[in-house]
Design a protein around this motif. Sequence first.
Motif, short mmCIF file in Angstrom:
data_model
loop_
_atom_site.label_atom_id
_atom_site.label_comp_id
_atom_site.label_asym_id
_atom_site.label_seq_id
_atom_site.Cartn_x
_atom_site.Cartn_y
_atom_site.Cartn_z
N LYS A 252 -9.18 18.80 13.38
CA LYS A 252 -7.98 17.97 13.48
C LYS A 252 -8.06 17.10 14.73
N ASP B 214 -5.37 15.04 9.99
CA ASP B 214 -6.51 15.62 9.29
C ASP B 214 -7.25 14.50 8.56
N LYS C 22 -7.61 13.80 5.43
CA LYS C 22 -6.86 13.18 4.34
C LYS C 22 -5.92 12.09 4.87
N GLU C 23 -5.24 12.39 5.96
CA GLU C 23 -4.31 11.41 6.54
C GLU C 23 -5.07 10.20 7.10
N ASP D 173 0.58 10.45 10.83
CA ASP D 173 0.81 11.90 10.74
C ASP D 173 1.89 12.18 9.70
N ILE D 174 1.47 12.20 8.45
CA ILE D 174 2.43 12.32 7.34
C ILE D 174 3.20 13.64 7.37
N ASP D 175 2.51 14.74 7.64
CA ASP D 175 3.18 16.04 7.63
C ASP D 175 3.88 16.37 8.95
N LYS D 176 3.81 15.47 9.91
CA LYS D 176 4.52 15.59 11.18
C LYS D 176 4.21 16.89 11.92
N ASP D 177 2.96 17.32 11.84
CA ASP D 177 2.58 18.54 12.55
C ASP D 177 1.95 18.25 13.92
#
Length: 479
Positions: A363, A324, A326-327, A316-320
């Motif tokens: 997601k 998704d 892309k990740e 979870d690169i964007d840490k939301d």
Amino acid sequence: PDKIAKNYGKTGALNLFTCGAGPALAAIFTNPMEVAKVRLQMLGDGKGSGLFGTLVNIAKKDGILAVQGGLAMSMTREFFKCALRLGLYNPILSVVHTDPSSKPKLTTKILTGATCGAISAFICNPLDLTKTRLQQTGSSVSAAVSTLYSEGGIAPFWKGTPISMVRSMIFTSVIVPTKTTLADIVKTNGYFCGDSYYELICRSAFCGFPAASLAVLCAQPVDTIRTRLYNQPVDPVTKIGLKYKGVFHCASRIVAEEGVLALYKGTVAHLARYAPHGTLCFVFIDTICQMFRDMEAKRLTRVWEDNINDSFKKIDIDKDGYLDLKEVSKAVQLSFDHPVLTLQDCTEIATKAFSGVSKIDGKIDNSEFLNLVNHIQDQVSAMIRRNAFNKIDLDKDGFLSRAEVKAALECIGHPKWELDLPLDTKATILIEKVDANSDGVIDFDEFSWYLAKVTGPRAKKELESQILQAFLKDTGAVA
């Protein structure tokens, strides 16, 4: 976590502990029968009052607690002796029987049991002798030890060791192979095969009771002789037994003076004590072992869950809190960066797995992550098999011909067979083994099915060369 090794708890220190703790607990329930058996065996005139009568007489004469005479020593003896007698069985059997694909022969089991019995009897003879003295006299541990020591120092503690070893060899060579053989029969016929404690206890009791009963009947004459030797008075000077000179002299005197059946004196008491005791031993051993397995499963589950959570956070690169496409694609590319899978393969795997798991919002949250991982592993396995198949399929027609299989054999360096056969013959044999529909060629479904059958699940980073080697080796091409 739910696939703990089958031998977990059956080897090492944990195995020794469970094999000792189970019988020690069982001794609490069956020690009164052992006390009665020893008292009956010491009655040389054959006028005993029977099992329960003996227990009543002991309680009247020495008090109700006397029926548990020597309990602490009995538990100690059971723990250490059974830890060796039962705990060494699987380790020794694994040494003498090295083929995991076959069941050990009954003779191998018997010899293994006899070996374990001899080892445990020699090491634990002082405990055996002290326990028997306690149950026969009702004295304290210190008094029994002092009496034995006064008879000649350390040597008396190993008095009767040969007969004790013979008795233990007979007993162990019968009870353990019988129990394990019955357990195999029960499992083969589908009885008590569940994972619940109820079925575990039923299976242990069902197999343990006849095994213990048979062992008692086989060892009873030796047990009677041993008890007489252990408890006979000794000359204060020579320290030699006053009544029996040895095993054969003891046996001959018993037969001559009391009859052959005297060798089975105390059999009812012995059966009444050890048939339930042996049953309880196996029930407690198997139950304790299963408890440790359950504890290990819970521990592994916690570790697995922690690893899953850590992996989710890293992806979870964007840490939301969501993943998704892309990740997921990026994670697959980093995880499978080797020649087997191309960048396009990784993207295709991520897309298929993501679409199979994600909800309408597109997601994936933490609760869906494990399902995603399983989907990815399935896709990777299928992709690796497909790429391996394509590597052999030189004309790209979707089938493996005899010539293509022969070429694959040549590529991996003429693998050795048990017989030196021409490559054409080897290729023909391979096709016959894998060609389920007998059309003379191997399609991908046949290739994939057979590979899964002979190799099982593979790690997600299985190299293409390993796939090819496994395919060719497990179908018989590689010795």
